[in-house]
Write a protein that holds these residues in place. Sequence first.
Motif, PDB file in Angstrom:
ATOM      1  N   PHE A 134       2.479   8.046  12.321  1.00 46.71           N
ATOM      2  CA  PHE A 134       1.358   8.999  12.291  1.00 46.71           C
ATOM      3  C   PHE A 134       1.062   9.553  13.687  1.00 46.71           C
ATOM      4  O   PHE A 134       0.049  10.219  13.891  1.00 46.71           O
ATOM      5  CB  PHE A 134       0.093   8.308  11.759  1.00 46.71           C
ATOM      6  N   GLY A 135       1.896   9.215  14.647  1.00 47.36           N
ATOM      7  CA  GLY A 135       1.653   9.662  16.017  1.00 47.36           C
ATOM      8  C   GLY A 135       0.669   8.775  16.752  1.00 47.36           C
ATOM      9  O   GLY A 135       0.183   9.136  17.818  1.00 47.36           O
ATOM     10  N   LEU A 136       0.359   7.621  16.174  1.00 47.78           N
ATOM     11  CA  LEU A 136      -0.580   6.698  16.829  1.00 47.78           C
ATOM     12  C   LEU A 136       0.231   5.663  17.599  1.00 47.78           C
ATOM     13  O   LEU A 136       0.661   4.658  17.045  1.00 47.78           O
ATOM     14  CB  LEU A 136      -1.461   6.019  15.777  1.00 47.78           C
ATOM     15  N   ALA A 137       0.444   5.953  18.883  1.00 46.70           N
ATOM     16  CA  ALA A 137       1.325   5.094  19.659  1.00 46.70           C
ATOM     17  C   ALA A 137       0.607   4.342  20.775  1.00 46.70           C
ATOM     18  O   ALA A 137       1.183   3.467  21.399  1.00 46.70           O
ATOM     19  CB  ALA A 137       2.461   5.939  20.247  1.00 46.70           C
ATOM     20  N   GLN A 157      -5.341   6.179  21.389  1.00 44.77           N
ATOM     21  CA  GLN A 157      -5.290   6.992  20.163  1.00 44.77           C
ATOM     22  C   GLN A 157      -5.938   6.252  18.993  1.00 44.77           C
ATOM     23  O   GLN A 157      -6.560   6.860  18.134  1.00 44.77           O
ATOM     24  CB  GLN A 157      -3.841   7.338  19.830  1.00 44.77           C
ATOM     25  N   LEU A 158      -5.780   4.935  18.973  1.00 38.72           N
ATOM     26  CA  LEU A 158      -6.385   4.168  17.880  1.00 38.72           C
ATOM     27  C   LEU A 158      -7.910   4.207  17.948  1.00 38.72           C
ATOM     28  O   LEU A 158      -8.578   4.057  16.932  1.00 38.72           O
ATOM     29  CB  LEU A 158      -5.922   2.706  17.936  1.00 38.72           C
ATOM     30  N   ASN A 167      -9.073   9.266   6.713  1.00 34.59           N
ATOM     31  CA  ASN A 167      -9.404   8.908   8.093  1.00 34.59           C
ATOM     32  C   ASN A 167      -8.735   7.600   8.472  1.00 34.59           C
ATOM     33  O   ASN A 167      -8.307   6.824   7.613  1.00 34.59           O
ATOM     34  CB  ASN A 167     -10.919   8.815   8.306  1.00 34.59           C
ATOM     35  N   GLY A 168      -8.637   7.379   9.751  1.00 36.37           N
ATOM     36  CA  GLY A 168      -8.143   6.113  10.272  1.00 36.37           C
ATOM     37  C   GLY A 168      -9.118   5.643  11.312  1.00 36.37           C
ATOM     38  O   GLY A 168      -9.656   6.456  12.073  1.00 36.37           O
ATOM     39  N   GLU A 169      -9.402   4.357  11.317  1.00 34.03           N
ATOM     40  CA  GLU A 169     -10.384   3.882  12.303  1.00 34.03           C
ATOM     41  C   GLU A 169     -10.110   2.447  12.698  1.00 34.03           C
ATOM     42  O   GLU A 169      -9.629   1.643  11.901  1.00 34.03           O
ATOM     43  CB  GLU A 169     -11.805   4.011  11.754  1.00 34.03           C
ATOM     44  N   TYR A 170     -10.450   2.185  13.948  1.00 31.88           N
ATOM     45  CA  TYR A 170     -10.365   0.830  14.472  1.00 31.88           C
ATOM     46  C   TYR A 170     -11.516   0.042  13.851  1.00 31.88           C
ATOM     47  O   TYR A 170     -12.648   0.500  13.804  1.00 31.88           O
ATOM     48  CB  TYR A 170     -10.495   0.891  15.994  1.00 31.88           C
ATOM     49  N   ALA A 175      -8.466  -4.797  13.728  1.00 27.84           N
ATOM     50  CA  ALA A 175      -7.666  -4.211  12.649  1.00 27.84           C
ATOM     51  C   ALA A 175      -7.766  -2.692  12.720  1.00 27.84           C
ATOM     52  O   ALA A 175      -8.658  -2.150  13.392  1.00 27.84           O
ATOM     53  CB  ALA A 175      -8.167  -4.712  11.294  1.00 27.84           C
ATOM     54  N   TYR A 176      -6.840  -2.026  12.079  1.00 29.14           N
ATOM     55  CA  TYR A 176      -6.889  -0.566  11.968  1.00 29.14           C
ATOM     56  C   TYR A 176      -6.792  -0.223  10.484  1.00 29.14           C
ATOM     57  O   TYR A 176      -5.875  -0.661   9.801  1.00 29.14           O
ATOM     58  CB  TYR A 176      -5.733   0.081  12.737  1.00 29.14           C
ATOM     59  N   ARG A 177      -7.782   0.542  10.023  1.00 33.15           N
ATOM     60  CA  ARG A 177      -7.853   0.831   8.592  1.00 33.15           C
ATOM     61  C   ARG A 177      -7.654   2.326   8.352  1.00 33.15           C
ATOM     62  O   ARG A 177      -8.240   3.152   9.034  1.00 33.15           O
ATOM     63  CB  ARG A 177      -9.209   0.419   8.052  1.00 33.15           C
ATOM     64  N   MET A 178      -6.799   2.631   7.383  1.00 34.87           N
ATOM     65  CA  MET A 178      -6.562   4.033   7.052  1.00 34.87           C
ATOM     66  C   MET A 178      -6.892   4.236   5.579  1.00 34.87           C
ATOM     67  O   MET A 178      -6.525   3.422   4.743  1.00 34.87           O
ATOM     68  CB  MET A 178      -5.100   4.390   7.329  1.00 34.87           C
TER      69      MET A 178
END
Lengths: 160, 417
Positions: A94-97, A101-102, A44-47, A56-59
């Motif tokens: 990852f397509g997070l532009a 999306q974040l 997962n990825g999350e703000y 921060a954004y953590r994956m």
Amino acid sequence: MNFNDAIPKPAAGSGSGIANFDTAQAAPEFLPVPPGIYAARVLNGEYTATKAGADAYRMRFEVTEGEQTGKTLVRTWTFGPKAIGYTKRDLSAFGLATSTQLLSPFPEPGRDIFVRLVVALQRGDDGIERNDIKRIDVVQVKDSPATAFLLPKKGEGGGQ
Amino acid sequence: MTADPFTVGAFVCGPPHSPRALVRHGGLLVAYADGLIDDPREAYLSHFAFGPDLEDHHAASRGSVAGFAGPCWCRWLVLDIDRPDPAVALADARRLVVFVHQRYPDLEGDVPVYFSGNKGYHVLLELAHLPPPSAGFHHTAKALAEAVAAGAGVGIDPSVYDLAHIIRLPNTRHPKTGLHKRRLDSDALFRLDAEGIREHARYPAGDGIPTARQVPEELALDWGEAERHAGRTAEVWAERRAERGEVPDLRAPKFFLDLLRFGVGEGERHATLFRAAAWLTEQGAPPPLVLALLTEPGRDVGLTPKDVERQIGCGIDHARRHRAEVGVPRPPAPTPPATAGKPVDTHRSPEPPSMWNDPEAFYSLMTGRGWKWPAVLLWLNAPPTAGFFAVPADHRKRAADHLTRLPACERSEGGPV
């Protein structure tokens, strides 16, 4: 039929508690993975926020092959003035532009993203060893057949 | 209202805490049951189907369906039997199926039964009379399911009738056992033993979901009775709320005390923790205090820290939303007592204003009521607007400073209550 006297479900009871302590296996100590190249998938990825309170954004990644299968690795990106360009570059893969999306669930339900990670092992000032992901390559994006049943998002053209 | 537009379901691909995606409910369920989805991952679908308004809620809640309160519907009502002992679970599933056959003879042979892949069974009761969607549909469904299960003398999991509850999809793999959720026809259910059923579940299959050939009249009657029962229950709750009005409860509700004293069984843990958090918030407890009070009891009943935090958070949000919707003001600030020396009511009596100038007296009062040091400190540090009483900020700060400096030997440590 009687609508007033539902039978309560039996409590979990025998499956838990001190009775199982003698036969239980001790959990292994936490250890970082050895440095190397790993096949993994994005969990997962999350703000989120750093300990200092910055954005921060953590994956999270899960190793999918080899001895370390199932181990989790984490990479965090920050948005400070110097870091933001690198963050944008890395997350775009990852397509997070966009910031929208974040803030949305990632990966989208039914989608699996497989990556190759180059992982290093670093020792901090506290003497504790931690993994550091040096490089991420997106290898494959796989959609579940169930995604054929997804409803179109609001604003997307077409209907069912 | 007809069920036609009620086709929206919440789909989870991966572990249950994964994000929800909106899908065509019936289509996806049948596709999984027919074995058309070739995906080894675990997957879940909401028990109930919803109308288009769930799409708006989902978009507004950044991909979450939690907190949705609109109408819902379902075609197959799931009766979930979950037991630590597989043999007991099987015996209960058989008993339930026999009762359903007796109660609704038209459904004989058409009652889908699934082995969950671990230690339970899902018996599906097809609502062949097609009741219309409604906001209280899930309450009626719960009343009917519990009455059917009680008729069979079997306990079922009541949490699956929560509006946003998800159910494992057919033919998906259980992450703990590696076994699949497989349908059992009547023959297999009564012929195989627990081990035979586990063997049966080693592989997925596309055996579909049987549908009722006739609509049982008794089912429509029972549904009507369940609807009335659920309505009566709702009325009783509304009356109790109205009677209570804006006055805080004098006594904690039984479910709350039971949670603290004895814990709560599987299937009701999430809902009870949610209710406890909501009730505390309704009484005016600030969020840090609610967390301090409920985190340990939540962990003690076997919930994960994340689940505990989430249920408490949702309970607090729910109570705040409810407060905002009905326009209930916060409990009023206490007035000083008319006469000094009056015996102190340890539940509700307001503190004399001088109490806040004397941190030691304040702490003695709170510990006298059973409050422990960490809880008192948390409460004092909570946002001033969230407190029980309108206590001036400087007084709170002084009391908090005093407690922080208190030597360990003088602290009343341990659980908050």
